[in-house]
Design a protein around this motif. Sequence first.
Motif, PDB file in Angstrom:
ATOM      1  N   TYR A 188       0.843  -1.205   0.000  1.00  0.00           N
ATOM      2  CA  TYR A 188       0.000   0.000   0.000  1.00  0.00           C
ATOM      3  C   TYR A 188       0.873   1.249   0.000  1.00  0.00           C
ATOM      4  O   TYR A 188       0.665   2.179  -0.792  1.00  0.00           O
ATOM      5  CB  TYR A 188      -0.900  -0.031   1.225  1.00  0.00           C
ATOM      6  N   HIS A 189       1.862   1.284   0.861  1.00  0.00           N
ATOM      7  CA  HIS A 189       2.706   2.466   0.973  1.00  0.00           C
ATOM      8  C   HIS A 189       3.683   2.596  -0.193  1.00  0.00           C
ATOM      9  O   HIS A 189       4.114   3.709  -0.514  1.00  0.00           O
ATOM     10  CB  HIS A 189       3.450   2.444   2.306  1.00  0.00           C
ATOM     11  N   TRP A 190       4.001   1.483  -0.814  1.00  0.00           N
ATOM     12  CA  TRP A 190       4.871   1.543  -1.986  1.00  0.00           C
ATOM     13  C   TRP A 190       4.106   2.065  -3.201  1.00  0.00           C
ATOM     14  O   TRP A 190       4.699   2.598  -4.131  1.00  0.00           O
ATOM     15  CB  TRP A 190       5.443   0.152  -2.277  1.00  0.00           C
ATOM     16  N   GLY A 191       2.776   1.920  -3.183  1.00  0.00           N
ATOM     17  CA  GLY A 191       1.964   2.457  -4.270  1.00  0.00           C
ATOM     18  C   GLY A 191       1.440   1.442  -5.254  1.00  0.00           C
ATOM     19  O   GLY A 191       1.015   1.812  -6.352  1.00  0.00           O
ATOM     20  N   VAL A 192       1.425   0.145  -4.876  1.00  0.00           N
ATOM     21  CA  VAL A 192       0.803  -0.855  -5.741  1.00  0.00           C
ATOM     22  C   VAL A 192      -0.703  -0.589  -5.782  1.00  0.00           C
ATOM     23  O   VAL A 192      -1.329  -0.380  -4.754  1.00  0.00           O
ATOM     24  CB  VAL A 192       1.083  -2.282  -5.237  1.00  0.00           C
ATOM     25  N   ILE A 193      -1.292  -0.592  -6.975  1.00  0.00           N
ATOM     26  CA  ILE A 193      -2.702  -0.260  -7.137  1.00  0.00           C
ATOM     27  C   ILE A 193      -3.556  -1.530  -7.147  1.00  0.00           C
ATOM     28  O   ILE A 193      -3.306  -2.447  -7.931  1.00  0.00           O
ATOM     29  CB  ILE A 193      -2.945   0.509  -8.456  1.00  0.00           C
ATOM     30  N   ASP A 194      -4.528  -1.579  -6.263  1.00  0.00           N
ATOM     31  CA  ASP A 194      -5.560  -2.616  -6.317  1.00  0.00           C
ATOM     32  C   ASP A 194      -6.860  -1.967  -5.869  1.00  0.00           C
ATOM     33  O   ASP A 194      -7.226  -2.009  -4.704  1.00  0.00           O
ATOM     34  CB  ASP A 194      -5.206  -3.807  -5.425  1.00  0.00           C
ATOM     35  N   SER A 196     -10.078  -2.535  -6.072  1.00  0.00           N
ATOM     36  CA  SER A 196     -11.159  -3.227  -5.365  1.00  0.00           C
ATOM     37  C   SER A 196     -10.960  -4.726  -5.234  1.00  0.00           C
ATOM     38  O   SER A 196     -11.904  -5.444  -4.954  1.00  0.00           O
ATOM     39  CB  SER A 196     -12.495  -2.946  -6.074  1.00  0.00           C
ATOM     40  N   GLY A 197      -9.736  -5.214  -5.442  1.00  0.00           N
ATOM     41  CA  GLY A 197      -9.501  -6.619  -5.126  1.00  0.00           C
ATOM     42  C   GLY A 197      -9.030  -7.514  -6.246  1.00  0.00           C
ATOM     43  O   GLY A 197      -9.092  -8.734  -6.125  1.00  0.00           O
ATOM     44  N   GLY A 198      -8.524  -6.953  -7.345  1.00  0.00           N
ATOM     45  CA  GLY A 198      -7.977  -7.798  -8.402  1.00  0.00           C
ATOM     46  C   GLY A 198      -6.891  -8.709  -7.888  1.00  0.00           C
ATOM     47  O   GLY A 198      -6.767  -9.867  -8.324  1.00  0.00           O
ATOM     48  N   TYR A 199      -6.094  -8.207  -6.946  1.00  0.00           N
ATOM     49  CA  TYR A 199      -5.032  -9.005  -6.328  1.00  0.00           C
ATOM     50  C   TYR A 199      -5.493  -9.633  -5.019  1.00  0.00           C
ATOM     51  O   TYR A 199      -5.350 -10.836  -4.811  1.00  0.00           O
ATOM     52  CB  TYR A 199      -3.806  -8.131  -6.056  1.00  0.00           C
ATOM     53  N   VAL A 200      -6.050  -8.817  -4.128  1.00  0.00           N
ATOM     54  CA  VAL A 200      -6.419  -9.289  -2.790  1.00  0.00           C
ATOM     55  C   VAL A 200      -7.441 -10.415  -2.863  1.00  0.00           C
ATOM     56  O   VAL A 200      -7.375 -11.378  -2.088  1.00  0.00           O
ATOM     57  CB  VAL A 200      -6.981  -8.127  -1.943  1.00  0.00           C
ATOM     58  N   CYS A 305     -11.207  -8.506 -14.308  1.00  0.00           N
ATOM     59  CA  CYS A 305     -10.142  -7.704 -14.906  1.00  0.00           C
ATOM     60  C   CYS A 305     -10.278  -6.219 -14.580  1.00  0.00           C
ATOM     61  O   CYS A 305      -9.286  -5.542 -14.314  1.00  0.00           O
ATOM     62  CB  CYS A 305     -10.134  -7.917 -16.418  1.00  0.00           C
ATOM     63  N   ILE A 306     -11.504  -5.713 -14.569  1.00  0.00           N
ATOM     64  CA  ILE A 306     -11.687  -4.281 -14.322  1.00  0.00           C
ATOM     65  C   ILE A 306     -11.525  -3.936 -12.851  1.00  0.00           C
ATOM     66  O   ILE A 306     -11.256  -2.770 -12.504  1.00  0.00           O
ATOM     67  CB  ILE A 306     -13.082  -3.823 -14.822  1.00  0.00           C
ATOM     68  N   THR A 307     -11.647  -4.917 -11.977  1.00  0.00           N
ATOM     69  CA  THR A 307     -11.678  -4.653 -10.538  1.00  0.00           C
ATOM     70  C   THR A 307     -10.465  -3.889 -10.014  1.00  0.00           C
ATOM     71  O   THR A 307     -10.627  -2.939  -9.238  1.00  0.00           O
ATOM     72  CB  THR A 307     -11.874  -5.979  -9.775  1.00  0.00           C
ATOM     73  N   PRO A 308      -9.232  -4.212 -10.375  1.00  0.00           N
ATOM     74  CA  PRO A 308      -8.102  -3.459  -9.814  1.00  0.00           C
ATOM     75  C   PRO A 308      -7.974  -2.027 -10.315  1.00  0.00           C
ATOM     76  O   PRO A 308      -7.216  -1.241  -9.740  1.00  0.00           O
ATOM     77  CB  PRO A 308      -6.872  -4.286 -10.218  1.00  0.00           C
ATOM     78  N   GLY A 309      -8.718  -1.666 -11.374  1.00  0.00           N
ATOM     79  CA  GLY A 309      -8.593  -0.298 -11.898  1.00  0.00           C
ATOM     80  C   GLY A 309      -9.921   0.363 -12.183  1.00  0.00           C
ATOM     81  O   GLY A 309      -9.969   1.345 -12.934  1.00  0.00           O
ATOM     82  N   ALA A 310     -11.015  -0.126 -11.578  1.00  0.00           N
ATOM     83  CA  ALA A 310     -12.364   0.288 -11.974  1.00  0.00           C
ATOM     84  C   ALA A 310     -12.570   1.793 -11.969  1.00  0.00           C
ATOM     85  O   ALA A 310     -13.155   2.352 -12.891  1.00  0.00           O
ATOM     86  CB  ALA A 310     -13.400  -0.392 -11.070  1.00  0.00           C
ATOM     87  N   GLY A 311     -12.113   2.479 -10.926  1.00  0.00           N
ATOM     88  CA  GLY A 311     -12.310   3.916 -10.840  1.00  0.00           C
ATOM     89  C   GLY A 311     -11.120   4.725 -11.304  1.00  0.00           C
ATOM     90  O   GLY A 311     -11.071   5.949 -11.097  1.00  0.00           O
TER      91      GLY A 311
END
Length: 483
Positions: A188-194, A196-200, A305-311
């Motif tokens: 999170y602090h490094w700036g990895v984008i997720d 809404s849960g594409g990874y989690v 696929c859209i979940t990690p970048g939806a917004g």
Amino acid sequence: MSVPVAYQGNTSAAVADWLNKGDNAWQMISATLVGMQSMPGLVILYGSIVKKKWAVNSAFMALYAFAAVWICWVTWAYNMSFGDKLLPFWGKAKPALGQKFLIKQAELPATTHYYHDGNVETGMATPYYPMASMVYFQCVFAAITLILLAGSLLGRMNIKAWMLFVPLWLTFSYTIGAFSLWGGGFLYHWGVIDYSGGYVIHLSSGIAGFTAAYWVGPRSTKDRERFPPNNVLLMLTGAGLLWMGWAGFNGGDPYSANIDSSLAVLNTNICAATSLLVWTCLDVIFFKKPSVIGAVQGMITGLVCITPGAGLVQGWAAIVMGVLSGSIPWFTMMIVHKRSRLLQQVDDTLGVFHTHAVAGFLGGATTGLLAEPTLCALFLPVTNSRGGFYGGVGGVQFLKQLVGALFVVGWNIVATTIICLVIRLVMPLRMSEEQLTIGDDAVHGEEAYALWGDGEKYDSTRHGWYSDETQHNAVATGVTLNV
């Protein structure tokens, strides 16, 4: 007529100064939509997409996981995912049950973002509703992750082993990913984008499901050769609940009913529709028929696929992601799977590896390329974040996305393997051969439908089917059944 106390401005103790009723209403609606994706959505989908003899067992695996996660979540797992930091990837375990905790303003204590010089870059996340709403919202995400994972194990996992697996995997795998990427951990602090849960959720459930499927072992040979859905129309009902519920899945993650949540919901539907159409077209081109199950799989890969970048992406980018999610997972499932010895060896019942792991990784990677700077500023704690196509630090962002994915993959392989091996010391991971032959009646003493043979049951000692009435008459007269 007097106005109820709860609506008298801030004069009621139930309406704190910090409470935004609109945000709170949307957050609770979003949580309920996500909950309905699991119960009844995936309960219906799983119970319908499998062979008739596994309908009850498959639906119950989802139902049990939904209930078990709830108790574990409020007892210890919420704060391991979103509480005070214990380790760079893990929060401190403690209950989320006391009224002092639940009625105060929501906050994620480890999310304050700092510059390298120690100055605050972005303050702690403090949405304008109570902790109770946050605990509720995050719980249904945890629950659906376990249920998605179950899709890899349908039709053969020992239900008692599953009952142990759920709390163990939630504790030692899900909480790690959630804290690392969302709760204020190192990614999170490094700036990895997720977003809404594409990874989690999706990458982790796909990898963990595939790993668990390896250790549990395959279905019976007969089931692997022929495994038709027992009710296609009900399967579509479950799929529909899954699609519509995704409005809460992605629309609730800005923690506010704001303009970013509106964009996320729109992009979600754009990508899902595009992906479904692409998958269906590929089925028609190569197999000459549009597959309904294929359309559902294409829908799911688009949603994932859209979940990690939806917004964070523009509408045209959502279409691009939909084209990719409708074609690349199709290729891995229909072509690569049939040519890979490893993929053939591991019996992933519903292809969760392809629909969630491949699509989740694809979504995270494409977000690293397509995340639009203005939209990133609406949501992300790291200033000046952008995708690779927008220049600047975008290339670094793509690298961060790859590293984040590798962490999630590696942790889930190791943690899931250890959990399965520990459970195997206590009980078998796989059902007995008799249970694999008979199905629901042997495992639960229940059947989904009493249509075939009017509720006849299988007698393993005589290798035949009998009805309750026949058995009763035989016992009463002392007649030996020749079945």
